[in-house]
Every structure is written in structure tokens, then in C-alpha cells.
Design a protein around this motif. Structure first.
Motif: not given
Length: 290
Positions: A13, A62-63, A65-67, A69-70, A136, A152
Motif C-alpha cells: 500500500s 483503502q478501507l 489499510e485504515q484497519y 494500521l490500527q 507516520e 490524533r
């Protein structure tokens, strides 16, 4: 779905190139392609669109990737909290700071910190892009000028200070205790280059005071700036407390009326586990600067 696959997915990604991502992961390109295909088959949707040699993330990618990363961040938090629990006082602390006087002044903090945490590897990384390095996850803590509120981040103000004009002891202004902003005009100055936070702060202050300054030389090192002042090449405008470190060079600090002021703070991601060593480092920063 395995953590390993999520790491592969996140690298791809970021790189958006199978060969580059595989190289950075230390695996073959076919292995990476196969693992991404397994992930896509499990989810039932494509995560990347292949456009010739280029790839782009789909909406599903993209969706995820958000989860992802968490998930990866929470796993890292768990590891660090367990390390703290075992009280081994080992690990790695990465701190981004302004590439100017701050990294120079932090030496005493680093020495004291090492005495208590001798097995912690500390990296102090000068940067003019501290905020993005924190967001980042390239560093654990950012130390610099106060930033705008950000949901954040956790932000900890730790110091405010004025600026002074520094001149050689034989300079024509050396006997003054205070000068007005207008006296800075046409004064040969040695300063940080534009783009450095300290320089941008001074330039903004000059605009507000309706004055302009001339720079004779520019360098990104506070030590070299004060050596230039010592040599009589020019004066410089720097945080007032720096005189404590450079007075031995035969330099005087002169107060400036309506002086520029800067507010310093430390900040870190609020979804990141803060180790006991990181907390101890920030506590030492607050104590030292105040």
C-alpha cells in the motif's frame, strides 16, 4: 488473515509497486503476489487494481489499510506494554527535534536519561517535518514549536522563551541592555536558512513589526552561527537562554523590545502506547527546560 499478510499488504500500500515492496520486505515478488492474492480471495474483493506496471488501491484496499494500521499499531502497543511489565528497561526510543538549537541543548537530557536507562537505544532525529514523522510512526515523540490542535495527537507544552540579539563583545551594540526592533534593520546577520522553524518564526515577527532584516550568511548549525558571531562576521537572533552555553565565546545577549517568543511542546500519537522510558524522557525534558 495473518499479521504477516497485513504487513505485506501495508508495505505494498505504501510502495504501490510489487518489486519495491518485495525488496523492502526481504521476500520474492512472486511470494508477495501470492500472499496478496490469498488475502483478496479471503476477503472476496480485489485490494489493488493492476494498471500495467502500476497498481492503485481499490476502495476496499483503502478501507483495509485504515484497519490494518490500527491492528499493527495495537500489536506494537501490546508488545511494548509487556516489555514494560517485565521491567527489562530495554528497547528503542526515537525522538524528532528541530534541527537547530534544540538538538544541541538536549545533550544534558540524553546523558541523564542514559544513566537510568543504559540499555535503551535512543535516536534523536533532526527534522523540519516533525509532525508528519510522528503521524507516520517514524518516531515516537516529536519535540518542537507548538502545533495546531490535532485529534490524533497528545500534546504536552513544556517551555516558552524569548529571543535575544547576540553580538561579539566588541560590537558597537554590545554595551546596550535592550534594543528596539527598528535597530535590527540593515544589521548584518547570520541566521538559519528559510524553511527552518526558528528562521520562519523570526521572519513572521519581523513582518508584524513592519521591519526587514538582512542576512549575510545562513547555516543550519547553531554552533556555526555562534562561531560566526565570535568572528565578528555578523550578529544573530536566537533563543535567550542559549547565552548560558556560548557566553565563553566572548558573545553578549541583548534583549529585544517586544521580543519574538516561541512555545515548545512534545507530542505523540494518542493511539500509541507510551513506554515508561518515553514518559521518563519527557519528564526530564520538562524539568531541564524549566
Amino acid at each position: 488473515m495473518e499479521i504477516r499478510q497485513l504487513h505485506y499488504f501495508l508495505m505494498l500500500s505504501n510502495e504501490l509497486h510489487f518489486t519495491e515492496a518485495a525488496y523492502k520486505l526481504g521476500i520474492s515478488q512472486p511470494t508477495l503476489s501470492q500472499q496478496i492474492k490469498v488475502l483478496e480471495d479471503e476477503l472476496g474483493v480485489p485490494l489493488f487494481d493492476r494498471l500495467g506496471k502500476k497498481i492503485v488501491k481499490t476502495e476496499a484496499g483503502q478501507l483495509l489499510e485504515q484497519y490494518a494500521l490500527q491492528v499493527v499499531q495495537q500489536l506494537e502497543n501490546a508488545k511494548k506494554s509487556i516489555e514494560d511489565l517485565s521491567n527489562l528497561k530495554t528497547g528503542h526510543l526515537r525522538v524528532a527535534v528541530l534541527p537547530s538549537d534544540l538538538d544541541y541543548r538536549m545533550t544534558s537530557v540524553l546523558i541523564d536519561f542514559h544513566k537510568e536507562f543504559p540499555n535503551i537505544k535512543v535516536q534523536v532525529i533532526p527534522s523540519i517535518d516533525i509532525l508528519n514523522k510522528v503521524l507516520e510512526n517514524e518516531v515516537d515523540i516529536g519535540v518542537g514549536l507548538a502545533i495546531q490542535p490535532d485529534s490524533r495527537l497528545n500534546r504536552i507544552p513544556f517551555h516558552s522563551e524569548t529571543y535575544s540579539l547576540y553580538v561579539h563583545k566588541e560590537h558597537e551594540l554590545a554595551k546596550k541592555n535592550i534594543i528596539i526592533p527598528e535597530e535590527l534593520e540593515n544589521l548584518p546577520l547570520v541566521m538559519y536558512p528559510k524553511g527552518f522553524s526558528g528562521r520562519d518564526l523570526i521572519d513572521t515577527w519581523c513582518e508584524n513589526q513592519d521591519i526587514s532584516i538582512d542576512t549575510l550568511m545562513e547555516t543550519g548549525s547553531v554552533t556555526s552561527l555562534f562561531q560566526l558571531v565570535k568572528a565578528g562576521i555578523g550578529a544573530t537572533i536566537q533563543p535567550s537562554q542559549l547565552i548560558e552555553s556560548f557566553q565563553s565565546l566572548g558573545i553578549r545577549a541583548i534583549s529585544i523590545k517586544h521580543s519574538p517568543t516561541r512555545n515548545l511542546e512534545m507530542f505523540y500519537r494518542n493511539d500509541k502506547y507510551l513506554t515508561e522510558s518515553a514518559k521518563a524522557f519527557m519528564k526530564r525534558m520538562k524539568t531541564f527546560f524549566n
